[in-house]
Each structure stands twice: as structure tokens, then as C-alpha cells.
Design an enzyme around this catalytic site. Structure first.
Site, PDB file in Angstrom:
ATOM      1  N   GLN A  47       0.837  -1.202   0.000  1.00 19.60           N
ATOM      2  CA  GLN A  47       0.000   0.000   0.000  1.00 19.60           C
ATOM      3  C   GLN A  47       0.877   1.260   0.000  1.00 19.60           C
ATOM      4  OE1 GLN A  47      -1.087  -2.505   2.445  1.00 19.60           O
ATOM      5  NE2 GLN A  47      -2.689  -3.161   1.001  1.00 19.60           N
ATOM      6  N   ASN A  65      -4.064   0.953  -2.462  1.00 19.71           N
ATOM      7  CA  ASN A  65      -3.550  -0.410  -2.644  1.00 19.71           C
ATOM      8  C   ASN A  65      -2.573  -0.464  -3.810  1.00 19.71           C
ATOM      9  OD1 ASN A  65      -4.894  -2.036  -0.659  1.00 19.71           O
ATOM     10  ND2 ASN A  65      -6.805  -1.812  -1.821  1.00 19.71           N
ATOM     11  N   CYS A  74      -6.357   0.944   6.843  1.00 22.22           N
ATOM     12  CA  CYS A  74      -5.200   0.034   6.808  1.00 22.22           C
ATOM     13  C   CYS A  74      -4.606  -0.004   8.208  1.00 22.22           C
ATOM     14  CB  CYS A  74      -4.165   0.509   5.788  1.00 22.22           C
ATOM     15  SG  CYS A  74      -2.742  -0.619   5.668  1.00 22.22           S
ATOM     16  N   HIS A 151     -14.446  -6.979   5.037  1.00 21.93           N
ATOM     17  CA  HIS A 151     -13.765  -8.265   5.240  1.00 21.93           C
ATOM     18  C   HIS A 151     -14.767  -9.404   5.268  1.00 21.93           C
ATOM     19  CE1 HIS A 151      -9.655  -6.858   6.297  1.00 21.93           C
ATOM     20  NE2 HIS A 151     -10.311  -5.746   6.575  1.00 21.93           N
ATOM     21  N   CYS A 209      -2.227  -8.383   7.771  1.00 23.68           N
ATOM     22  CA  CYS A 209      -3.314  -7.433   7.473  1.00 23.68           C
ATOM     23  C   CYS A 209      -3.926  -7.032   8.810  1.00 23.68           C
ATOM     24  CB  CYS A 209      -4.356  -8.096   6.567  1.00 23.68           C
ATOM     25  SG  CYS A 209      -5.727  -7.011   6.150  1.00 23.68           S
ATOM     26  N   THR A 211      -6.348  -4.767   9.584  1.00 23.95           N
ATOM     27  CA  THR A 211      -7.817  -4.740   9.622  1.00 23.95           C
ATOM     28  C   THR A 211      -8.380  -6.160   9.519  1.00 23.95           C
ATOM     29  OG1 THR A 211      -7.790  -4.272   7.229  1.00 23.95           O
ATOM     30  CG2 THR A 211      -8.142  -2.397   8.728  1.00 23.95           C
ATOM     31  N   GLY A 212      -7.641  -7.033   8.818  1.00 20.57           N
ATOM     32  CA  GLY A 212      -8.066  -8.441   8.754  1.00 20.57           C
ATOM     33  C   GLY A 212      -7.985  -9.107  10.112  1.00 20.57           C
TER      34      GLY A 212
HETATM   35  N1  LIG Z   1      -6.341  -4.170   1.170  1.00 22.78           N
HETATM   36  C1  LIG Z   1      -7.125  -3.362   2.122  1.00 22.78           C
HETATM   37  C2  LIG Z   1      -6.335  -2.111   2.541  1.00 22.78           C
HETATM   38  C3  LIG Z   1      -5.079  -2.459   3.330  1.00 22.78           C
HETATM   39  C4  LIG Z   1      -5.400  -3.211   4.591  1.00 22.78           C
HETATM   40  C5  LIG Z   1      -4.241  -3.933   5.272  1.00 22.78           C
HETATM   41  N2  LIG Z   1      -2.951  -3.800   4.681  1.00 22.78           N
HETATM   42  C6  LIG Z   1      -4.223  -3.648   6.765  1.00 22.78           C
HETATM   43  O1  LIG Z   1      -3.150  -3.691   7.395  1.00 22.78           O
HETATM   44  O2  LIG Z   1      -5.333  -3.418   7.334  1.00 22.78           O
HETATM   45  C7  LIG Z   1      -8.450  -2.955   1.441  1.00 22.78           C
HETATM   46  O3  LIG Z   1      -8.494  -2.898   0.213  1.00 22.78           O
HETATM   47  O4  LIG Z   1      -9.410  -2.702   2.176  1.00 22.78           O
END
Ligand SMILES: N[C@H](CCC[C@H](N)C(=O)O)C(=O)O
Length: 269
Positions: A47, A65, A74, A151, A209, A211-212
Site C-alpha cells: 500500500q 492499494n 489500513c 472483510h 493485514c 484490519t483483517g
Molecule cells: N487491502 C485493504 C487495505 C489495506 C489493509 C491492510 N494492509 C491492513 O493492514 O489493514 C483494502 O483494500 O481494504
């Protein structure tokens, strides 16, 4: 125009950080972000993070992204920016305000409140987002959460047995997700301990990730699989996610500055 950047990462999820809070930069475009993110002809990153002044908060964090798409949130970048900024701050993001602060060896981020209703994910039509009656190959009955960004979370016996490189892009771009989706595959590996792999919207498989990790931890808590504080082990390392009684999420974990440099804007614009 020569533009300085800081290369940073959170558990190997890596970023180019551009700071336009004091000195403005030319308008960022998806094409420029994509060119800078290219790991062969550009600087390379998952990113690109752009810091700008904000009317409402200490400053604004914008996220692009690797495919050039601008997105709302992010988590790993928020910890990297906390390290760069150097003190506690409430900042503006497309997914709503978050509060970040440096912490021992990394940073702590108050990530806001998760949203579960189908329109907020968003999904293309009404569905129970706690246990969705859908599936792709062996991945079925996921949960969906919006933690600033969308998500979908599949709970499996063993994340290592899932071919996420093959299934991730199919699910990411499925018509069920009008804005696309980040695809999480999680397994419970111990009390309050998840293992997680993520196919990220607009970036593909990443080492971590943030947020994941938040979305998967909250989804596990909603299913009664864990308590309200969970360790999430990603390929790049561990994050700790707490879902507080006031419904806000707090993520704690490492952040790192790799190097600094500069590039000629006109070569990438
Ligand atoms: N690919 C994510 C953004 C980056 C999230 C990730 N790198 C993190 O650390 O939360 C999206 O399109 O919503």
C-alpha cells in the site's frame, strides 16, 4: 519535482509513506500509486500511504492499494504512521477517525467500531453476516465485518491447507461484494489465539493485514470462539486485538521503518 518517502512495514505488510502535511505534493492518482507500488519498476509496496492536513483531526491518512485503488482503512499502516508521527494523535481516515500512538516496539491503534449489517459491509443483498449461507470450494459459511474496510472471514481447521492464492481473487471480486472484499482464512490454534492468512483486496497475499486481524478476531468473538482479547498470528508475526465493552477495537503490534529515499515525481505521475 523530487519527492521524499519513508519505506515502512507492519509485520512485513509494507508501505511507501509520503508526508504532505507541511509541504504539499502533486495530486496522487491511482496510476501513480500503482507505478510506485510496482516491485520491479517502482519502489514497491503493498500500500501507498499519503499523509495530508485535516480540517477535523490532527491529520489525514489516505491509503492506496498496490493496484491503485484508494481505500478506507489500513491497520498496519496506522501503526507505521504512529511510529513516524511519534506521539498520540486522532487522525482522519476514509473509514472514520482512529487514534494511534507509539507503544513499546511498535504502536497501539484504536480502530473504531465494527459494523455487521449487510448494507455496511457492503453486500449486494440482505444476508446474515454472522454466518453467511454461501461458499467457494471448501470455504463456506463465512462471517462478514466492516472495520473501516470490508472483510469476509472463513474459519477452517487448518489455514495451511487452503489454497488462498487461487480462491482469494475469486471471492475478492465476487458480485456478492459490490466494493470488493478482503478475504480472511482463520483457524483457532489455542485459547484466544487465531492463525490467519489474508488475500487483500487490491494487493493479494500479504504477510499481515491489521484490519483483517481486527475483523477475524471480532468475528471469532461473535461466534463465542474466544474471549474479548485475542492474539492473531499472521505469516509476518503477531497482533493483539481487544474488543472493548464500548464496542471499539484496539490493535497492538510492531511497526518498523526500513529506509528513506526520494524519487522524481514526473517519472511516476
Ligand atoms: N487491502 C485493504 C487495505 C489495506 C489493509 C491492510 N494492509 C491492513 O493492514 O489493514 C483494502 O483494500 O481494504
Amino acid at each position: 519535482m523530487r519527492v521524499p518517502f519513508v519505506k515502512m512495514h507492519g509485520l512485513g505488510n509494507d508501505f511507501i509513506v509520503l508526508d504532505a502535511r507541511k509541504d504539499s505534493l502533486p495530486a496522487m492518482t491511482g496510476a501513480a500509486a500503482r507505478a510506485l507500488a510496482d516491485r520491479r519498476t517502482g519502489i514497491g509496496c503493498d500500500q501507498l500511504v499519503l499523509l495530508e492536513p485535516s480540517e477535523t483531526e490532527a491529520f489525514r491518512m489516505r491509503i492506496f492499494n498496490a493496484d491503485g485503488s484508494e481505500v478506507e482503512a489500513c491497520g498496519n499502516a496506522a501503526r507505521a504512521v504512529a511510529l513516524l508521527h511519534g506521539e498520540r494523535a486522532r487522525i482522519e481516515t476514509g473509514g472514520g477517525p482512529i487514534t494511534l500512538e507509539p507503544a513499546q516496539g511498535g504502536a497501539r491503534v484504536e480502530m473504531g467500531t465494527p459494523r455487521f449489517d449487510w448494507e455496511s459491509i457492503p453486500l449486494a443483498f440482505a444476508m446474515d453476516t454472522a454466518n453467511m449461507p454461501v461458499g467457494w470450494a471448501e470455504l463456506e459459511n463465512p462471517a462478514a465485518v466492516n472495520v473501516g474496510n470490508p472483510h469476509v472471514i472463513f474459519f477452517v481447521e487448518d489455514t495451511e491447507l487452503v489454497d488462498l492464492a487461487a480462491l482469494g481473487p475469486l471471492i475478492e471480486r465476487d458480485a456478492l461484494f459490490p466494493k470488493g472484499v478482503n478475504v480472511n482464512v482463520a483457524s483457532l490454534v489455542g485459547p484466544d489465539h487465531l492463525r490467519l492468512k489474508v488475500w487483500e483486496r487490491g494487493a493479494g497475499l500479504t504477510r499481515a493485514c491489521g484490519t483483517g486481524a481486527c475483523a477475524s478476531a471480532v468475528a471469532a468473538m461473535r461466534r463465542g470462539m474466544t474471549g474479548r482479547t485475542v492474539t492473531v498470528t499472521l505469516p509476518g508475526g503477531d497482533l493483539v486485538i481487544e474488543w472493548r465493552a464500548d464496542e471499539t477495537m484496539v490493535m497492538t503490534g510492531p511497526a518498523c521503518e526500513a529506509f528513506r529515499g526520494s524519487f522524481e515525481w514526473d517519472d511516476y505521475a
